[in-house]
Design a protein around this motif. Structure first.
Motif, short mmCIF file in Angstrom:
data_model
loop_
_atom_site.label_atom_id
_atom_site.label_comp_id
_atom_site.label_asym_id
_atom_site.label_seq_id
_atom_site.Cartn_x
_atom_site.Cartn_y
_atom_site.Cartn_z
N GLN A 195 45.70 84.21 1.52
CA GLN A 195 45.20 83.00 0.88
C GLN A 195 44.54 82.16 1.97
O GLN A 195 45.16 81.89 3.00
CB GLN A 195 46.34 82.22 0.22
N CYS A 196 43.32 81.74 1.73
CA CYS A 196 42.56 81.01 2.76
C CYS A 196 42.03 79.68 2.25
O CYS A 196 41.76 79.52 1.06
CB CYS A 196 41.36 81.85 3.22
N PHE A 197 41.88 78.77 3.20
CA PHE A 197 41.16 77.53 2.95
C PHE A 197 40.02 77.48 3.95
O PHE A 197 40.23 77.58 5.15
CB PHE A 197 42.07 76.29 3.12
N PHE A 198 38.81 77.38 3.42
CA PHE A 198 37.61 77.31 4.26
C PHE A 198 36.89 76.00 4.02
O PHE A 198 36.76 75.55 2.87
CB PHE A 198 36.62 78.44 3.92
N GLU A 199 36.42 75.39 5.10
CA GLU A 199 35.44 74.31 5.01
C GLU A 199 34.16 74.86 5.59
O GLU A 199 34.14 75.32 6.74
CB GLU A 199 35.89 73.08 5.80
N VAL A 200 33.11 74.85 4.78
CA VAL A 200 31.83 75.42 5.20
C VAL A 200 30.76 74.35 5.00
O VAL A 200 30.54 73.89 3.89
CB VAL A 200 31.50 76.68 4.36
N TRP A 201 30.13 73.99 6.10
CA TRP A 201 29.12 72.93 6.08
C TRP A 201 27.76 73.57 6.24
O TRP A 201 27.47 74.18 7.27
CB TRP A 201 29.40 71.99 7.24
N ILE A 202 26.93 73.42 5.22
CA ILE A 202 25.61 74.05 5.21
C ILE A 202 24.52 72.97 5.18
O ILE A 202 24.57 72.07 4.35
CB ILE A 202 25.45 74.97 3.98
N THR A 203 23.58 73.08 6.10
CA THR A 203 22.40 72.22 6.07
C THR A 203 21.20 73.13 5.80
O THR A 203 20.65 73.73 6.73
CB THR A 203 22.21 71.42 7.37
N PRO A 204 20.81 73.25 4.53
CA PRO A 204 19.78 74.21 4.13
C PRO A 204 18.44 74.00 4.85
O PRO A 204 17.77 74.96 5.17
CB PRO A 204 19.62 74.00 2.63
N TRP A 205 18.06 72.77 5.11
CA TRP A 205 16.75 72.51 5.71
C TRP A 205 16.70 72.91 7.18
O TRP A 205 15.61 73.09 7.73
CB TRP A 205 16.34 71.05 5.54
N THR A 206 17.84 73.09 7.84
CA THR A 206 17.85 73.56 9.23
C THR A 206 18.34 75.00 9.33
O THR A 206 18.36 75.56 10.42
CB THR A 206 18.77 72.68 10.12
N HIS A 207 18.76 75.58 8.20
CA HIS A 207 19.30 76.94 8.15
C HIS A 207 20.53 77.08 9.04
O HIS A 207 20.77 78.13 9.63
CB HIS A 207 18.24 77.97 8.54
N LYS A 208 21.34 76.02 9.12
CA LYS A 208 22.55 76.04 9.95
C LYS A 208 23.80 76.02 9.08
O LYS A 208 23.84 75.36 8.05
CB LYS A 208 22.57 74.86 10.91
N TYR B 88 31.34 72.53 1.67
CA TYR B 88 32.15 73.20 0.67
C TYR B 88 33.59 73.27 1.14
O TYR B 88 33.85 73.59 2.30
CB TYR B 88 31.65 74.62 0.42
N MET B 89 34.53 72.97 0.25
CA MET B 89 35.97 73.11 0.51
C MET B 89 36.48 74.14 -0.48
O MET B 89 36.45 73.89 -1.70
CB MET B 89 36.66 71.77 0.37
N LEU B 90 36.92 75.29 0.04
CA LEU B 90 37.20 76.43 -0.81
C LEU B 90 38.60 76.99 -0.61
O LEU B 90 39.06 77.14 0.53
CB LEU B 90 36.20 77.55 -0.51
N HIS B 91 39.25 77.32 -1.71
CA HIS B 91 40.52 78.06 -1.70
C HIS B 91 40.16 79.47 -2.16
O HIS B 91 39.76 79.66 -3.32
CB HIS B 91 41.55 77.41 -2.62
N VAL B 92 40.30 80.42 -1.24
CA VAL B 92 39.81 81.77 -1.49
C VAL B 92 40.90 82.80 -1.19
O VAL B 92 41.60 82.70 -0.19
CB VAL B 92 38.58 82.07 -0.59
N GLU B 93 41.02 83.78 -2.07
CA GLU B 93 41.89 84.92 -1.82
C GLU B 93 41.02 86.01 -1.21
O GLU B 93 39.95 86.33 -1.74
CB GLU B 93 42.49 85.40 -3.14
N ILE B 94 41.47 86.57 -0.08
CA ILE B 94 40.73 87.65 0.55
C ILE B 94 41.64 88.88 0.67
O ILE B 94 42.87 88.74 0.76
CB ILE B 94 40.15 87.26 1.93
N LYS B 95 41.01 90.05 0.63
CA LYS B 95 41.78 91.30 0.72
C LYS B 95 41.15 92.21 1.76
O LYS B 95 39.94 92.19 1.97
CB LYS B 95 41.80 92.02 -0.63
N ARG B 96 42.01 93.03 2.34
CA ARG B 96 41.56 94.02 3.34
C ARG B 96 40.73 95.09 2.61
O ARG B 96 41.08 95.53 1.53
CB ARG B 96 42.76 94.66 4.02
#
Length: 134
Positions: free
Chosen positions: A112-125, A77-85
């Motif tokens: 303002q954040c950019f996250f790359e999140v790599w998920i492998t569901p079959w290994t739960h990683k 996932y490549m995400l542009h996310v706004e986060i707040k305290r």
């Protein structure tokens, strides 16, 4: 680690975006920002940010502005996310679900954040190679 498991549980295959005729392995495609997999990936990114920041308070996603997913040995996932305290101090809270955004004017902060999140569901990683916030 326990906090991580309590906060996120296991990523299920139902969180995978539905198949689409234009999705090809290796090609990033836009995905709905309300998709459960996208929301979970954004939370992983926030978790990574909170673990690496020196802030006294936890941050939480307030808006997912843009999301793309790429099928590469799992889902990237490549995400542009706004986060707040939030009002929750790091030392006192584990779950972001019960944390409200900071109401005290001088403590409010938005990033303002950019996250790359790599998920492998079959290994739960979950691997988060990129978590840039400004």
């Amino acid at each position: 680690l326990l906090c991580f498991i309590l906060m996120f549980g296991v990523v299920s295959v139902t969180d995978v975006p539905p198949p689409h005729s234009t999705i090809r392995p290796g090609v990033p495609v836009p995905v709905d920002t309300n998709n459960p997999g996208v929301r979970k990936a954004a939370r992983f990114g926030v978790y990574r940010y909170n673990n690496s920041s020196n802030d006294l308070f936890l941050f939480k996603e307030s808006q997912i502005r843009k999301a793309m997913v790429q099928v590469v040995r799992g889902l990237k996932y490549m995400l542009h996310v706004e986060i707040k305290r939030t009002e929750c101090e790091k030392r006192d809270h584990c779950s972001l679900d019960s944390c409200h955004f900071q109401r005290e004017k001088n403590l409010q902060r938005t990033l303002q954040c950019f996250f790359e999140v790599w998920i492998t569901p079959w290994t739960h990683k979950v691997y988060i190679p990129v978590a840039h916030c400004h």
